[in-house]
Write a protein that holds these residues in place. Structure first.
Motif, PDB file in Angstrom:
ATOM      1  N   GLN A  39      43.999  39.096  47.687  1.00 58.68           N
ATOM      2  CA  GLN A  39      43.804  38.167  46.575  1.00 58.68           C
ATOM      3  C   GLN A  39      42.441  37.488  46.668  1.00 58.68           C
ATOM      4  N   LEU A  40      42.073  37.070  47.866  1.00 63.77           N
ATOM      5  CA  LEU A  40      40.773  36.421  48.056  1.00 63.77           C
ATOM      6  C   LEU A  40      39.628  37.393  47.795  1.00 63.77           C
ATOM      7  N   SER A  41      39.808  38.645  48.160  1.00 67.44           N
ATOM      8  CA  SER A  41      38.782  39.655  47.903  1.00 67.44           C
ATOM      9  C   SER A  41      38.570  39.829  46.395  1.00 67.44           C
ATOM     10  N   GLN A  42      39.666  39.853  45.642  1.00 69.00           N
ATOM     11  CA  GLN A  42      39.564  39.955  44.183  1.00 69.00           C
ATOM     12  C   GLN A  42      38.891  38.717  43.597  1.00 69.00           C
ATOM     13  N   THR A  43      39.221  37.566  44.140  1.00 65.73           N
ATOM     14  CA  THR A  43      38.596  36.323  43.697  1.00 65.73           C
ATOM     15  C   THR A  43      37.099  36.346  43.979  1.00 65.73           C
ATOM     16  N   LEU A  44      36.729  36.807  45.161  1.00 63.92           N
ATOM     17  CA  LEU A  44      35.315  36.888  45.531  1.00 63.92           C
ATOM     18  C   LEU A  44      34.567  37.864  44.626  1.00 63.92           C
ATOM     19  N   THR A  45      35.185  38.980  44.305  1.00 61.45           N
ATOM     20  CA  THR A  45      34.560  39.946  43.395  1.00 61.45           C
ATOM     21  C   THR A  45      34.320  39.312  42.034  1.00 61.45           C
ATOM     22  N   MET A  46      35.285  38.553  41.545  1.00 61.80           N
ATOM     23  CA  MET A  46      35.114  37.872  40.250  1.00 61.80           C
ATOM     24  C   MET A  46      33.980  36.863  40.319  1.00 61.80           C
ATOM     25  N   GLU A 101      26.549  51.038  30.900  1.00 61.23           N
ATOM     26  CA  GLU A 101      25.663  51.567  31.955  1.00 61.23           C
ATOM     27  C   GLU A 101      24.674  50.520  32.475  1.00 61.23           C
ATOM     28  N   ASP A 102      24.516  49.407  31.740  1.00 63.32           N
ATOM     29  CA  ASP A 102      23.645  48.322  32.204  1.00 63.32           C
ATOM     30  C   ASP A 102      24.354  47.371  33.177  1.00 63.32           C
ATOM     31  N   VAL A 103      25.662  47.543  33.288  1.00 57.52           N
ATOM     32  CA  VAL A 103      26.469  46.690  34.172  1.00 57.52           C
ATOM     33  C   VAL A 103      26.567  47.383  35.533  1.00 57.52           C
ATOM     34  N   PRO A 104      26.324  46.673  36.615  1.00 56.26           N
ATOM     35  CA  PRO A 104      26.482  47.292  37.938  1.00 56.26           C
ATOM     36  C   PRO A 104      27.879  47.905  38.087  1.00 56.26           C
ATOM     37  N   PRO A 105      27.970  49.078  38.700  1.00 63.54           N
ATOM     38  CA  PRO A 105      29.263  49.778  38.809  1.00 63.54           C
ATOM     39  C   PRO A 105      30.394  48.930  39.383  1.00 63.54           C
ATOM     40  N   GLU A 106      30.082  48.062  40.358  1.00 64.05           N
ATOM     41  CA  GLU A 106      31.131  47.259  40.988  1.00 64.05           C
ATOM     42  C   GLU A 106      31.709  46.198  40.064  1.00 64.05           C
ATOM     43  N   TYR A 107      31.043  45.947  38.910  1.00 62.47           N
ATOM     44  CA  TYR A 107      31.514  44.920  37.982  1.00 62.47           C
ATOM     45  C   TYR A 107      32.020  45.497  36.663  1.00 62.47           C
ATOM     46  N   ARG A 108      31.933  46.799  36.489  1.00 58.32           N
ATOM     47  CA  ARG A 108      32.289  47.400  35.193  1.00 58.32           C
ATOM     48  C   ARG A 108      33.734  47.166  34.794  1.00 58.32           C
ATOM     49  N   GLU A 109      34.650  47.261  35.737  1.00 55.69           N
ATOM     50  CA  GLU A 109      36.059  47.062  35.414  1.00 55.69           C
ATOM     51  C   GLU A 109      36.296  45.643  34.905  1.00 55.69           C
ATOM     52  N   ILE A 110      35.717  44.664  35.555  1.00 54.12           N
ATOM     53  CA  ILE A 110      35.858  43.269  35.117  1.00 54.12           C
ATOM     54  C   ILE A 110      35.203  43.093  33.751  1.00 54.12           C
ATOM     55  N   TRP A 111      34.014  43.651  33.586  1.00 58.86           N
ATOM     56  CA  TRP A 111      33.271  43.545  32.327  1.00 58.86           C
ATOM     57  C   TRP A 111      34.079  44.155  31.186  1.00 58.86           C
TER      58      TRP A 111
END
Length: 154
Positions: free
Chosen positions: A99-106, A132-142
């Protein structure tokens, strides 16, 4: 070698009142007393105290820790109970870490988000951004955020 409450507390980076509280709650049955009734801690008591602090950090209540300590005092007949409790706490900690890892990613995503908005001087730049302008690690959140935004607009 024996240590006073204050000396042991200092070694463990905790308040002496914490050790006194633990003793009052029955968590320190292993601690010896001097003839005048003062607590006398030994080096070997540090492991017990480290386990108590560890269990406390997992979110266990004092009552639950007391139960664990009682099982330890019982001896080998309670090994299965202790093992099950430790496994439950490990699982709870692993879940909390996820849960904390998901929070940190957000938080990382929102930091990136506002840095981009700050550079452009507006949050609108992000609404116009392509995947494609969004970093891959943030695309799902975006993408989730865009989906929620589209729902609100419809």
């Amino acid at each position: 070698m024996f240590y006073t409450v204050g000396e042991m507390a200092k070694k463990l980076h905790m308040a002496p009142s914490t050790l006194r509280y633990y003793d009052k709650e029955g968590l320190l049955p292993f601690v010896e007393r001097s003839e005048s009734g003062n607590r006398m801690f030994k080096d070997s008591d540090m492991e017990w105290l480290a386990v108590i602090e560890c269990l406390k950090q997992t979110g266990m209540s004092i009552r639950e820790i007391k139960c664990f300590i009682d099982w330890c005092v019982e001896g080998d007949s309670s090994i299965n109970k202790r093992l099950n409790l430790i496994r439950q706490q490990r699982e709870a900690v692993e879940e909390k870490m996820q849960q904390l890892s998901q929070t940190l990613t957000m938080l990382h995503y929102k930091e990136w988000y506002y840095e981009k908005a700050q550079e452009a001087g507006t949050c609108q730049v992000l609404a116009d951004m392509k995947k494609e302008d969004v970093p891959p690690e943030y695309r799902e959140i975006w993408e989730r955020g865009r989906g929620e935004l589209e729902k609100l607009q419809n």
